[in-house]
Design a protein around this motif. Sequence first.
Motif, PDB file in Angstrom:
ATOM      1  N   GLY A 187       0.813  -1.208   0.000  1.00 62.40           N
ATOM      2  CA  GLY A 187       0.000   0.000   0.000  1.00 62.40           C
ATOM      3  C   GLY A 187       0.841   1.249   0.000  1.00 62.40           C
ATOM      4  N   ALA A 188       1.914   1.253   0.804  1.00 67.30           N
ATOM      5  CA  ALA A 188       2.792   2.422   0.874  1.00 67.30           C
ATOM      6  C   ALA A 188       3.606   2.592  -0.408  1.00 67.30           C
ATOM      7  N   VAL A 189       4.142   1.488  -0.929  1.00 68.36           N
ATOM      8  CA  VAL A 189       4.931   1.558  -2.169  1.00 68.36           C
ATOM      9  C   VAL A 189       4.069   2.032  -3.325  1.00 68.36           C
ATOM     10  N   SER A 190       2.865   1.460  -3.447  1.00 68.87           N
ATOM     11  CA  SER A 190       2.012   1.830  -4.586  1.00 68.87           C
ATOM     12  C   SER A 190       1.436   3.230  -4.435  1.00 68.87           C
ATOM     13  N   ALA A 191       1.453   3.787  -3.209  1.00 68.33           N
ATOM     14  CA  ALA A 191       1.084   5.196  -3.014  1.00 68.33           C
ATOM     15  C   ALA A 191       2.244   6.139  -3.298  1.00 68.33           C
ATOM     16  N   GLY A 192       3.418   5.580  -3.610  1.00 69.76           N
ATOM     17  CA  GLY A 192       4.566   6.406  -3.966  1.00 69.76           C
ATOM     18  C   GLY A 192       5.369   6.911  -2.791  1.00 69.76           C
ATOM     19  N   VAL A 193       5.242   6.290  -1.625  1.00 65.38           N
ATOM     20  CA  VAL A 193       5.961   6.765  -0.443  1.00 65.38           C
ATOM     21  C   VAL A 193       7.472   6.629  -0.641  1.00 65.38           C
ATOM     22  N   GLY A 194       8.186   7.684  -0.311  1.00 67.71           N
ATOM     23  CA  GLY A 194       9.647   7.687  -0.380  1.00 67.71           C
ATOM     24  C   GLY A 194      10.207   8.648   0.641  1.00 67.71           C
ATOM     25  N   VAL A 195      11.490   8.916   0.539  1.00 64.05           N
ATOM     26  CA  VAL A 195      12.151   9.806   1.496  1.00 64.05           C
ATOM     27  C   VAL A 195      11.497  11.185   1.459  1.00 64.05           C
ATOM     28  N   GLY A 196      11.067  11.649   2.622  1.00 61.94           N
ATOM     29  CA  GLY A 196      10.485  12.982   2.733  1.00 61.94           C
ATOM     30  C   GLY A 196       9.008  13.077   2.438  1.00 61.94           C
ATOM     31  N   SER A 197       8.353  11.960   2.126  1.00 65.44           N
ATOM     32  CA  SER A 197       6.922  12.003   1.800  1.00 65.44           C
ATOM     33  C   SER A 197       6.069  12.348   3.010  1.00 65.44           C
ATOM     34  N   THR A 198       4.940  13.001   2.742  1.00 66.64           N
ATOM     35  CA  THR A 198       3.874  13.102   3.733  1.00 66.64           C
ATOM     36  C   THR A 198       2.799  12.101   3.328  1.00 66.64           C
ATOM     37  N   VAL A 199       2.317  11.340   4.303  1.00 65.90           N
ATOM     38  CA  VAL A 199       1.478  10.181   4.022  1.00 65.90           C
ATOM     39  C   VAL A 199       0.255  10.198   4.929  1.00 65.90           C
ATOM     40  N   TYR A 200      -0.922   9.902   4.348  1.00 64.31           N
ATOM     41  CA  TYR A 200      -2.124   9.674   5.145  1.00 64.31           C
ATOM     42  C   TYR A 200      -2.571   8.237   4.949  1.00 64.31           C
TER      43      TYR A 200
END
Length: 405
Positions: A187-200
């Motif tokens: 879920g996190a990878v496919s949402a594009g989470v990377g260094v410095g991301s803000t995530v909900y």
Amino acid sequence: MTGNKAVAYKGPGKVELIDIDYPTFELKDGPGVNPANVGRAVNHGVILKTVATNICGSDQHMVRGRTTAPPDLVLGHEITGEVVEVGRDVEFIKVGDLCSVPFNIACGRCRNCKERKTGICLNVNPDRPGSAYGYVDMGGWVGGQANYVLVPYADWNLLKFPDKDRAMEKILDLAMLSDIFPTGFHGAVSAGVGVGSTVYVAGAGPVGLAAATSAHLLGAAVVIVGDLNEDRLARARSFGCETVDLTKGGPAEQIEQILGVPEVDCGVDAVGFEARGHGHGKDAEEAPATVLNSLMDITAAGGALGIPGLYVTGDPGGIDEAAKKGALSLSLGTGWAKSLSFTTGQCPVMKYNRQLMMAILNDRVNIAKNVNAKAITLEEAPQGYAEFDAGAATKYVLNPNGYLS
């Protein structure tokens, strides 16, 4: 003959411990077994003595009567076990190996498996691509909330732990590799989470907490978790997440209080089709599209949504005729206008499980602590299901054979 007890779905709101046959290297007829799979030879399989087998929110959907699952379906797709028998065609897995079982059953031979799309294997379910243990409309492979379970295509499916003693020291963490940790990570990878991301992350159940853990592992700057359940939100805060209490209103204004802007780079739906509307306390009415629509609102233009939350094509308890068929009132125009990408479907567990195993074994992550894993006996499973359904901030891990302390 060795005895075998298992947790079975008996009807809406009810599970029981029943006696079932010890597995053989052939798929037998039974509740939920596709007729085309009856008699299927499984010489490529192994029989596992179950070390840990978890209660999952996806199981809970069935137990609530929200799927077309038949009575006496043996539950359990989150399995860790020790090999006690190997089929004649198994070459590399040996008796005594301690292994994690991806919840997706995959053949390793079809086009999708060869492209690492093991969640939609073409050869294990006659009805549709994709299969899982102990799950409705998934071909009828018997679930693993039992003393013993059959695992097909063992050389392909099993993740062998490199050192049994070292693995047993971290077995509650490693038990999360069969589903929720890779699923949250996907879920996190496919949402594009990377260094410095803000995530909900929408949802503070075990998959949501695993997604939040994964976002931290991937380098996110801020991880925000939203839910209606304060106990689960407290669990998210315990490992460094910000939280949004949806009994107090929608996520946008609360996200703005945290970040200074009412949007995030990446959104994860860890709720699925039994979503409820926010702002109405614990008795909020069901609104199956509300999470997806709110994620489209709060995810920045050009961002992505990871959707590991479960959506089904048949829901007898749906709020209207459309919902009963999995048809939701999505604001797709919002997603289109903002150029958002969406990734849905089963997590292809094998794409991630070895890397996450290494992170666990080398103390990079404490997933069992983050999801509050708790070992209980097989006999305590009905109580575990009831407590989980009532909103307990706990990941229940069944211990059928006494391996877990």
